[in-house]
Design an enzyme around this catalytic site. Structure first.
Site, PDB file in Angstrom:
ATOM      1  N   THR A 125       0.845  -1.205   0.000  1.00  0.00           N
ATOM      2  CA  THR A 125       0.000   0.000   0.000  1.00  0.00           C
ATOM      3  C   THR A 125       0.877   1.251   0.000  1.00  0.00           C
ATOM      4  O   THR A 125       0.561   2.249  -0.661  1.00  0.00           O
ATOM      5  CB  THR A 125      -0.935  -0.015   1.232  1.00  0.00           C
ATOM      6  OG1 THR A 125      -1.661  -1.242   1.208  1.00  0.00           O
ATOM      7  CG2 THR A 125      -1.909   1.149   1.237  1.00  0.00           C
ATOM      8  N   ASP A 147       2.488  -8.854  10.424  1.00  0.00           N
ATOM      9  CA  ASP A 147       3.865  -9.348  10.274  1.00  0.00           C
ATOM     10  C   ASP A 147       4.886  -8.465  10.995  1.00  0.00           C
ATOM     11  O   ASP A 147       6.008  -8.902  11.245  1.00  0.00           O
ATOM     12  CB  ASP A 147       4.246  -9.407   8.778  1.00  0.00           C
ATOM     13  CG  ASP A 147       3.275 -10.230   7.961  1.00  0.00           C
ATOM     14  OD1 ASP A 147       2.591 -11.089   8.541  1.00  0.00           O
ATOM     15  OD2 ASP A 147       3.188 -10.006   6.734  1.00  0.00           O
TER      16      ASP A 147
HETATM   17  O1  F6P Z   1       0.976  -9.890   5.330  1.00  0.00           O
HETATM   18  C1  F6P Z   1       0.009 -10.493   6.115  1.00  0.00           C
HETATM   19  C2  F6P Z   1      -0.157 -11.939   5.760  1.00  0.00           C
HETATM   20  O2  F6P Z   1      -1.131 -12.505   6.608  1.00  0.00           O
HETATM   21  C3  F6P Z   1       1.121 -12.758   5.780  1.00  0.00           C
HETATM   22  O3  F6P Z   1       1.532 -13.099   7.076  1.00  0.00           O
HETATM   23  C4  F6P Z   1       0.733 -13.934   4.911  1.00  0.00           C
HETATM   24  O4  F6P Z   1       1.864 -14.508   4.331  1.00  0.00           O
HETATM   25  C5  F6P Z   1      -0.138 -13.285   3.868  1.00  0.00           C
HETATM   26  O5  F6P Z   1      -0.616 -12.077   4.426  1.00  0.00           O
HETATM   27  C6  F6P Z   1      -1.318 -14.125   3.431  1.00  0.00           C
HETATM   28  O6  F6P Z   1      -1.965 -13.454   2.379  1.00  0.00           O
HETATM   29  P1  F6P Z   1      -3.407 -13.835   1.834  1.00  0.00           P
HETATM   30  O7  F6P Z   1      -4.424 -13.248   2.764  1.00  0.00           O
HETATM   31  O8  F6P Z   1      -3.443 -13.242   0.480  1.00  0.00           O
HETATM   32  O9  F6P Z   1      -3.504 -15.333   1.833  1.00  0.00           O
END
Ligand code: F6P
Length: 370
Positions: A125, A147
């Site tokens: 973003t 994260d």
């Molecule tokens: O960045 C946040 C996060 O939850 C990460 O920890 C994880 O790898 C990713 O997003 C998962 O993404 P999505 O919601 O697209 O599966």
């Protein structure tokens, strides 16, 4: 956009993966803007997608009432909508066709009369916000992510809630591991950063903590499990980051999302290790992938407080004409840095971090040394 125009109408959007505490920021921005400064606030739907598709709605105080304790985001979000690299179609071979649709976005901002935009999101973003800033859009960034890997800030809201969730999961696995004398692996999110695993692993007293920043040796992990059972501890708890990898090896990819600007989704390392450990040691192993439960649910009080502070500071910056800045925490103080300095970068765990030394001190292994 006129760079000196006094603020009358501001937009707010939440982009990227959601996290607990987003609504606290939206509420702080909107209530302070409306009550204290008489501004108009517009909620942009689904992050940059709302700017691309011209989907936004006015927010009144009643619209942001009663949302402080709610997880998710009342505005919706998208992690596929970078205006400079947006999938607009499909090529004959099935691959997505990307286009720069930034001019569409700036046109919609002008049409709606938005004087500034508060962009709440992670590194993706902020990359989008930095691009818009280059086209004259007045943006202020607010960092979010479970994260905790955004450059420039010591902490992002959402992280503490996710640490709580992961810690509780590790604690729960602990009791069943003990009853069944098993090796239990719990896979924790975080992409390429091990913050979430490190904090929850330390908080739950995990025996083995595997993070992306410290590649592990499978034989060291196996030996740790065997040594514990020899010492009469007939179970082992392993907290493993989704981004962990063996020395000289690769991360495990769960899926590739072709139309996303950041297409790789990690996942599955706990199952790979589970098989390896049981084959090499004969110990009974089970793996649990926590997944999106870490992103959902009610924010803990620290994330509600941090979200409110961040929202308040973002509005302050906008009112002071300090655009293209990102609200951050540095040396435990709320301050700001340029959005550009944080965009597209990841803040990883330094291998000499005090938490790693403290964990090693209490006997936790990171799989790199015996
Ligand atoms: O960045 C946040 C996060 O939850 C990460 O920890 C994880 O790898 C990713 O997003 C998962 O993404 P999505 O919601 O697209 O599966």
């Amino acid at each position: 956009m006129n760079q000196t125009k006094r603020l009358q109408r501001i937009g707010v959007l939440t982009g990227g993966g959601d996290c607990p505490g987003l609504n606290a920021v939206i509420r702080a921005v909107a209530k302070t803007a409306i009550y204290q400064h008489g501004l108009e606030v517009w909620g942009i739907e689904d992050g940059f997608l709302g700017l691309i598709r011209n989907r936004m709605r006015p927010l009144e105080a009643k619209d942001v009432s009663n949302i402080l304790t709610q997880g998710g985001t009342i505005l919706g979000t998208s992690n596929k909508a970078n205006p400079a690299h947006f999938a607009t179609g499909t090529a004959p071979d099935g691959s997505p066709v990307f286009e720069d649709v930034t001019s569409r976005v700036t046109e919609h901002i002008r049409e709606r009369g938005l004087d500034a935009i508060i962009c709440i999101g992670g590194d993706g973003t902020m990359t989008g916000a930095a691009d818009l800033a280059k086209r004259g859009v007045r943006c202020v960034g607010v960092p979010k992510t479970i994260d905790n890997d955004l450059m420039g800030t010591e902490i992002t809201f959402g992280f503490q809630t996710a640490v709580n969730t992961a810690t509780e999961a590790l604690d729960r696995v602990h009791t069943t591991a003990s009853s069944h004398h098993r090796v239990m692996l719990v896979e924790i999110m975080g992409r390429n950063a091990g913050w979430l695993t490190l904090h929850s692993g330390l908080a739950s007293g995990a025996d083995v903590v595997l993070i992306p920043e410290i590649p592990y040796k499978p034989e060291v992990v196996c030996e740790a499990c065997v040594q514990r059972s020899k010492r009469g501890k007939a179970f082992t708890i392993i907290a493993v980051s989704e981004g962990a990898k063996p020395e000289g090896g690769q991360q495990v990819i769960d899926r590739v999302i072709k139309d996303s600007p950041d297409p790789i989704r990690l996942g599955g390392i706990s199952q790979v290790l589970c098989t390896q450990i049981s084959e090499r040691t004969g110990l009974e192993c089970r793996a649990t992938i926590l997944g999106h439960v870490q992103r959902g649910g009610t924010p803990v009080p620290q994330d509600r407080v941090l979200g409110t502070l961040f929202g308040h500071k973002a509005l302050d910056l906008a009112l002071a004409g300090r655009f293209n800045e990102l609200v951050v925490v540095q040396k435990a103080e709320i301050t700001s840095v340029s959005i550009e300095s944080a965009a597209g970068k990841q803040r990883l765990v330094p291998v000499d971090h005090p938490l790693i030394a403290a964990a090693r001190g209490v006997g936790t292994t990171f799989g790199d040394e015996k």
